[in-house]
Design an enzyme around this catalytic site. Sequence first.
Site, PDB file in Angstrom:
ATOM      1  N   ASN A 220       0.799  -1.193  -0.032  1.00 29.22           N
ATOM      2  CA  ASN A 220      -0.058  -0.079   0.086  1.00 29.22           C
ATOM      3  C   ASN A 220       0.899   1.355   0.066  1.00 29.22           C
ATOM      4  O   ASN A 220       2.213   1.052  -0.047  1.00 29.22           O
ATOM      5  CB  ASN A 220      -0.875   0.013   1.306  1.00 29.22           C
TER       6      ASN A 220
ATOM      7  N   ASP B  72      -4.102  -6.345   5.171  1.00 28.48           N
ATOM      8  CA  ASP B  72      -5.008  -7.054   5.857  1.00 28.48           C
ATOM      9  C   ASP B  72      -4.735  -8.396   5.115  1.00 28.48           C
ATOM     10  O   ASP B  72      -5.211  -9.366   5.859  1.00 28.48           O
ATOM     11  CB  ASP B  72      -6.552  -6.627   5.393  1.00 28.48           C
TER      12      ASP B  72
ATOM     13  N   LYS C 158       8.662 -17.248 -10.704  1.00 26.60           N
ATOM     14  CA  LYS C 158       7.912 -16.034 -11.239  1.00 26.60           C
ATOM     15  C   LYS C 158       6.896 -16.861 -11.876  1.00 26.60           C
ATOM     16  O   LYS C 158       6.898 -17.700 -12.963  1.00 26.60           O
ATOM     17  CB  LYS C 158       8.816 -15.478 -12.199  1.00 26.60           C
TER      18      LYS C 158
ATOM     19  N   ASP D  73      -3.577  -9.866  13.083  1.00 26.54           N
ATOM     20  CA  ASP D  73      -3.687  -8.463  13.576  1.00 26.54           C
ATOM     21  C   ASP D  73      -2.665  -8.304  14.609  1.00 26.54           C
ATOM     22  O   ASP D  73      -2.715  -8.707  15.676  1.00 26.54           O
ATOM     23  CB  ASP D  73      -5.066  -7.860  14.274  1.00 26.54           C
TER      24      ASP D  73
HETATM   25  O1  C5P Z   1      -7.913  -2.509  11.702  1.00 24.89           O
HETATM   26  P1  C5P Z   1      -7.076  -1.555  11.164  1.00 24.89           P
HETATM   27  O2  C5P Z   1      -6.116  -1.782  10.129  1.00 24.89           O
HETATM   28  O3  C5P Z   1      -7.875  -0.265  10.879  1.00 24.89           O
HETATM   29  O4  C5P Z   1      -6.579  -1.099  12.785  1.00 24.89           O
HETATM   30  C1  C5P Z   1      -5.053  -0.050  12.686  1.00 24.89           C
HETATM   31  C2  C5P Z   1      -4.338  -0.364  13.795  1.00 24.89           C
HETATM   32  O5  C5P Z   1      -3.956  -1.715  13.996  1.00 24.89           O
HETATM   33  C3  C5P Z   1      -3.070   0.317  13.453  1.00 24.89           C
HETATM   34  O6  C5P Z   1      -2.599   0.786  14.748  1.00 24.89           O
HETATM   35  C4  C5P Z   1      -2.392  -0.837  12.733  1.00 24.89           C
HETATM   36  O7  C5P Z   1      -0.995  -0.723  12.890  1.00 24.89           O
HETATM   37  C5  C5P Z   1      -2.834  -1.622  13.665  1.00 24.89           C
HETATM   38  N1  C5P Z   1      -2.722  -3.259  12.745  1.00 24.89           N
HETATM   39  C6  C5P Z   1      -1.768  -4.267  13.040  1.00 24.89           C
HETATM   40  N2  C5P Z   1      -2.061  -5.260  12.243  1.00 24.89           N
HETATM   41  C7  C5P Z   1      -2.704  -5.735  11.321  1.00 24.89           C
HETATM   42  C8  C5P Z   1      -3.767  -4.211  10.862  1.00 24.89           C
HETATM   43  C9  C5P Z   1      -3.729  -3.441  11.629  1.00 24.89           C
HETATM   44  O8  C5P Z   1      -1.197  -3.881  13.959  1.00 24.89           O
HETATM   45  N3  C5P Z   1      -2.826  -6.681  10.848  1.00 24.89           N
END
Ligand code: C5P
Length: 421
Positions: free
Chosen positions: A223, A293, A303, A320
Amino acid sequence: MSFDLSVFSNKNIILAVTGGIAAYKSAILVRRLKDYGFNVRVVMTKGAQAFITPLTFQALSGNPVHTELLDPEAEAGMGHIELARWADLILVAPASCDTIAKFAAGLADDLLSTVYLATKAPVWVAPAMNQQMWAAKPTQRNLNTLVEDGVHVILPESGSQACGDVGLGRMPEPEDLAEQVKDYFHQAQRAIAEKFGLLAGKRVVITAGPTREAIDPVRYISNHSTGKMGFAIAAACYSAGAKVTLLAGPVSLDTPNGVKRINVSSAIKMLDESLHQLEEGCDVFIATAAVADYRVAEVAEHKIKKAGDELNVSLIKNPDIVATIAKQEKRPFMVGFAAETRNVEEYAAGKLVAKKLDMIACNDVSRADIGFASDENAMIVFFAEQYQMEKRDLEKASKQEIAQQLVEAIHDALHNEIEPV
Ligand code: C5P
C-alpha cells in the site's frame, strides 16, 4: 544517520582561531558547525590574523569577528564578559603553543585569554604546531596543566607538516572536529532526556510503514503508506528519553537519530519481530504500520508466467499485530492508529475496545491535506475507559508536532493516577 539540524539552533559556539597554518581549516570548521545548526562567533588572536582575515570568518559565521580586548566599539557590540557568558562551548582550533601557555599561566593580556578566564563554558583546545614544538617539555607541561584545569585537549594527528617535518602536530580535519562538537551536545541532551524526559528510561517499540506481501519472487501486494508518522513518533520518543526500536516496513526514510531500526517486509515478519521485542522488554507499543489485511495464500516458488486473460490469486487474512500483542500476558501500554474515511470517531472508539488498546489516535484520511503521504496530520486521541481521560483533539500540524503531542498523551496516560484495570 540523519540529523535534525534545528536541534542545535539554541547552542552557541565560540571558535577561537590562533596563529598557525592550520587556521585555513578553521574556515571550513565554521561552515560545518553552521551546517549542524550551531550559532558561531569567531575570536581571533593577532597571530591568527597573519594567516587569515577576519572578513573570511565574518562572512562564514554571519557574525562580527572579535579581535580586540580594549576596543570600545567592539565592547559596545558584545563585550568580553558577555561573549564569555554567551558561549556554550569554546573551541580553540588551531591552538598555538603561545595560547596554550597563556591559558596554563592564567594570563589575560588579549581578548581570547580574557574570555578563557571569564567563561563557565567547557573549553576545548585542538593544538596544531610543529612536531618538535608539540614534543617540547614546556608545551607538554602546559597541556597537562590545562587537562588538570578541566580543558578538553583534542590530540593532534600525525603526518607531514607545512614546515616539511613529519610527526605529531596536525590539526584534525574540520569535519571530525565539528562532529565531535555535535556528538558532545547530542550526548548532553540525551543524558538530560534520559533523566527528565517524558518517556525517560521507557522502552518503546513502534511499527511503521506498509508491509509487503509476496505473490512470487518478483511481485508483491502493498500500500501507499510512507511511514512518516511512525518515524516522526520514533524521533519524538527518543527525544523524550526513551529507548526506541522501530520495526520498519519497506520505506525510503532515514532512520531517526538514536533509534534502532529493524527492517521487516511482510506482516508475518513484523509480527514475529514484535513478539521478539516483547520478550526483550517493552513498556509502550505503538502500532502505526499500515499492515496489509491479507496475504497471498500460497506464494509461488518461481515467477508466475503470463498465461490466459485472467489470473486468480487467493488471499488469506493476516494476523492483527497490535491485537496479538495486546493479548499477551505481559502486555505493554498499547497505542493504535485508525485511518478512516467516515464515522471516524465511532470506528476508532470501536477499535480501541476490539483490539484492547490503551490509546488510539485516529485521523480522517478522506481529507487530502492530512494523513497518507502528507507532511501534516490532525488527529483525535481516545483513551481506554479505565484511564478516565478526555479525548484530545490534535489540530492540524506537522507530523513532528503531532508526534510530540502523542508522546505527551502517552506520558499523561502512563502517569494517570487511576490504576488501569
Ligand atoms: O483494523 P485497522 O487496520 O484499521 O487497525 C489499525 C491499527 O491496527 C493500526 O494501529 C495498525 O498498525 C494496527 N494493525 C496491526 N495489524 C494488522 C492490522 C492493523 O497491527 N494486521
